[in-house]
Design a protein around this motif. Sequence first.
Motif, PDB file in Angstrom:
ATOM      1  N   ASN A   1       2.509   9.588 -13.983  1.00  0.00           N
ATOM      2  CA  ASN A   1       3.439   9.069 -12.990  1.00  0.00           C
ATOM      3  C   ASN A   1       3.250   7.580 -12.727  1.00  0.00           C
ATOM      4  O   ASN A   1       4.081   6.968 -12.064  1.00  0.00           O
ATOM      5  CB  ASN A   1       3.302   9.846 -11.675  1.00  0.00           C
ATOM      6  CG  ASN A   1       3.763  11.277 -11.822  1.00  0.00           C
ATOM      7  OD1 ASN A   1       4.566  11.584 -12.696  1.00  0.00           O
ATOM      8  ND2 ASN A   1       3.243  12.151 -10.983  1.00  0.00           N
ATOM      9  N   ASP A   2       2.169   7.021 -13.198  1.00  0.00           N
ATOM     10  CA  ASP A   2       1.918   5.598 -12.958  1.00  0.00           C
ATOM     11  C   ASP A   2       2.359   4.724 -14.130  1.00  0.00           C
ATOM     12  O   ASP A   2       2.022   3.555 -14.195  1.00  0.00           O
ATOM     13  CB  ASP A   2       0.441   5.367 -12.654  1.00  0.00           C
ATOM     14  CG  ASP A   2      -0.465   5.742 -13.823  1.00  0.00           C
ATOM     15  OD1 ASP A   2      -0.031   6.493 -14.713  1.00  0.00           O
ATOM     16  OD2 ASP A   2      -1.626   5.279 -13.826  1.00  0.00           O
ATOM     17  N   GLU A   3       3.130   5.295 -15.042  1.00  0.00           N
ATOM     18  CA  GLU A   3       3.621   4.525 -16.186  1.00  0.00           C
ATOM     19  C   GLU A   3       4.530   3.408 -15.682  1.00  0.00           C
ATOM     20  O   GLU A   3       5.384   3.632 -14.838  1.00  0.00           O
ATOM     21  CB  GLU A   3       4.401   5.424 -17.151  1.00  0.00           C
ATOM     22  CG  GLU A   3       3.548   6.431 -17.868  1.00  0.00           C
ATOM     23  CD  GLU A   3       2.659   5.815 -18.924  1.00  0.00           C
ATOM     24  OE1 GLU A   3       3.090   4.904 -19.638  1.00  0.00           O
ATOM     25  OE2 GLU A   3       1.503   6.264 -19.023  1.00  0.00           O
TER      26      GLU A   3
END
Length: 136
Positions: free
Chosen positions: A93-95
């Motif tokens: 989710n931190d891409e």
Amino acid sequence: MTLVSPQYRSASSAAVAAHRTVFDAMDEVGPQVGDDMTVEVALCVMAGARAGHLIVRDDDGRCTGLVTRAQLTAVRDGSAYTDRIRLREITGNDEPFTSPLTAMSEAEHAMRGRRLRALPVVDEHGTALGVLTLSR
């Protein structure tokens, strides 16, 4: 697309370059795959498409990240590798993503700061529109 520092000859062309956005410089989106695909299959898709990266999508078609050949090869060659590892386990989710409306100078600065060579360009719904690439 390679980002470079062009030499401007006039004030008007410099003004145009100052307002360049990611949309002006992004490449086509290229191959997209589902996040349920295994690492081995993704490597085969990448080889078949002669691509250096793949856009990864969730079940709703939203971009969840980008994987490179180097990333996939490192996972495959790692000691914890099994043939059941899915792309969703590699992307998170931190891409990072960018908007097509982001100023090129801002996007380039962010990519250099995070040492990224490719960055997905997504719309307000999370759909991949293209990829911004940066040479070293």
